[in-house]
Design an enzyme around this catalytic site. Structure first.
Site, mmCIF file in Angstrom:
data_model
loop_
_atom_site.group_PDB
_atom_site.id
_atom_site.type_symbol
_atom_site.label_atom_id
_atom_site.label_comp_id
_atom_site.label_asym_id
_atom_site.label_seq_id
_atom_site.Cartn_x
_atom_site.Cartn_y
_atom_site.Cartn_z
ATOM 1 N N LYS A 283 0.816 -1.204 0.000
ATOM 2 C CA LYS A 283 0.000 0.000 0.000
ATOM 3 C C LYS A 283 0.865 1.275 0.000
ATOM 4 C CE LYS A 283 -4.150 -1.860 0.093
ATOM 5 N NZ LYS A 283 -4.074 -3.310 0.224
HETATM 6 C C1 LIG Z 1 -5.394 -4.077 0.958
HETATM 7 C C2 LIG Z 1 -6.863 -3.889 1.029
HETATM 8 C C3 LIG Z 1 -7.609 -4.244 2.155
HETATM 9 C C4 LIG Z 1 -7.080 -5.043 3.312
HETATM 10 O O1 LIG Z 1 -5.923 -4.658 3.848
HETATM 11 P P1 LIG Z 1 -4.914 -5.688 4.571
HETATM 12 O O2 LIG Z 1 -4.078 -4.740 5.345
HETATM 13 O O3 LIG Z 1 -4.132 -6.398 3.518
HETATM 14 O O4 LIG Z 1 -5.705 -6.573 5.439
HETATM 15 C C5 LIG Z 1 -8.958 -3.945 2.169
HETATM 16 N N1 LIG Z 1 -9.550 -3.348 1.142
HETATM 17 C C6 LIG Z 1 -8.868 -2.997 0.035
HETATM 18 C C7 LIG Z 1 -9.577 -2.316 -1.077
HETATM 19 C C8 LIG Z 1 -7.512 -3.283 -0.074
HETATM 20 O O5 LIG Z 1 -6.863 -2.990 -1.192
#
Ligand SMILES: *Cc1c(COP(=O)(O)O)cnc(C)c1O
Length: 396
Positions: free
Chosen positions: A186
């Site tokens: 992210k």
């Molecule tokens: C990455 C993501 C999540 C979840 O995040 P994690 O930290 O990997 O559990 C939820 N929603 C979206 C749209 C994502 O891209």
């Protein structure tokens, strides 16, 4: 989009603070922590950056969604409207609090279509959960007025769009609750982590307790704390929080680098009239984490995606076929393959999702998204732009 591209001395310094005092947990041990409260500091920084009264950091983005739902009292028998295009975390979080995910069509924003949302509302609906996929957002104004009319909660999943804005407000801060992921790929990363933001004192109060076994967090003696309600453990460790502090400070720089690179690529593509772009709602500003285009037909999009790969343009996604992000490949959800028994309400409710989403298909089958990196040199972006043009022209 990946914050790991900017990992450096700043992150190391923050982690070193934690290693130097050895207190890896956010609660207790105040005598040893030498004044360092990394999770707390990250929460203050997140609330400030997102212009909300409260922030709660947790162990993942999925945990943030789960804690947000639980904090708003969402549970058994409740329906949560979510888009057909998102990450699997959306329905995982909904199921984990005992509620039922109801899939809903997307439009050319590639997020929830407000008209389809209205049609999906039933007396059981409790939450509308738009997911701001690939750096751009839902028509939040339209969704908010639907929520107001039907007395529903607006929960923004801004995991892929941190740093974008809508109506001059940071994405995540517009709804009743907003969630972020700080997982490794992210825009802001701390390895694994997440956060939620809200202006509701009640939700914030529920959140800090719920993510720590229901502890009331009153006084200095953790063992003496009482439990006003049940909770779980979704805590973030001090080591992860430390990385997050340094990463969040880089967010504005990250967004401006993404914007610059995005614009070079987008300007180059304007020479191809067949290429069109996802709709960004009127008062929205993207985080520029991805450049997302439509080609005229599914066949051309498939060919275009292949051609991009062949021309060496990496990190472009054809989500229509993707195993994680589009409802067509969510057999485990649609066929209810659960290790633990789902409630009867969930079993019945989930059956509603076994249908075609033609409108979603008509957009997703024509969509290609390309990741925007921040570490590209100017030369590399220019080269990428001309390769993209060459690739797409070769199939048109
Ligand atoms: C990455 C993501 C999540 C979840 O995040 P994690 O930290 O990997 O559990 C939820 N929603 C979206 C749209 C994502 O891209």
């Amino acid at each position: 989009m990946p914050g790991f591209e900017l990992f450096g001395a700043e992150e190391k310094k923050e982690v070193q603070d934690v290693l130097d005092n050895g207190v890896l947990m956010r609660y207790g041990f105040d005598g040893n922590r030498n004044g360092h409260h990394k999770a707390l500091e990250l929460e203050k920084d997140l609330a400030t950056r997102m212009q909300t009264k409260y922030a709660q950091v947790v162990s993942s983005g999925t945990a943030a969604l789960t804690v947000a739902l639980a904090s708003a009292g969402v549970g058994s028998g409740d329906e949560v409207i979510m888009p057909t295009f998102t990450f699997v975390a959306s329905f995982e979080a909904i199921l984990s609090v005992g509620a039922t995910p109801i899939l809903c069509d997307i439009d050319d924003t590639l997020t929830l279509d407000p008209k389809a949302v209205e049609a999906a509302i039933t007396p059981k609906t409790k939450v509308i959960m738009p997911v701001h996929m690939c750096g751009s957002m839902a028509d939040l104004n339209a969704l908010k007025s639907i929520c107001d009319t039907h007395n529903l909660i607006l929960l923004e999943d801004a995991c892929q769009a941190i740093g974008g804005t809508y109506d001059n407000k940071p994405l995540g801060s517009y709804g009743d609750l907003g969630c972020f992921s700080f997982d490794y790929v992210k825009t802001v990363t701390c390895g694994e982590g997440g956060g939620l933001v809200t202006n509701s004192e009640k939700y914030a109060d529920h959140a800090h307790k719920y993510q720590d076994h229901g502890h009331d967090h009153i006084g200095n003696d953790r063992g003496a704390e009482t439990h006003p309600f049940l909770g779980y453990n979704y805590r973030l460790s001090e080591l992860n929080a430390a990385v997050g502090i340094a990463q969040l400070r880089k967010l504005d720089k990250t967004i401006s680098l993404q914007e610059k690179n995005y614009n070079v690529l987008r300007t180059a593509l304007t020479t191809i009239p067949e290429v069109t772009y996802r709709k960004v709602p009127k008062t929205g500003v993207e985080s520029y984490a991805f450049l997302t285009i439509f080609l005229p037909t599914e066949e051309l999009a498939r060919k275009g995606h292949k051609a991009l790969g062949k021309h060496g343009v990496d990190a472009c996604f054809y989500w229509f076929d993707n195993n994680w992000h589009y409802y067509k490949k969510w057999e485990h959800l649609l066929e209810q393959k659960s290790l633990n028994k789902l409630s009867q309400e969930q079993q019945n409710g989930l059956l509603q999702n076994n249908k075609a989403f033609d409108q979603s298909d008509s957009w997703m089958s024509r969509t290609i998204s390309c990741l925007i990196k921040v570490s590209w040199t100017e030369e590399q972006v220019k080269e990428r732009a001309s390769k993209m043009v060459e690739a797409l022209k070769s199939i048109l």
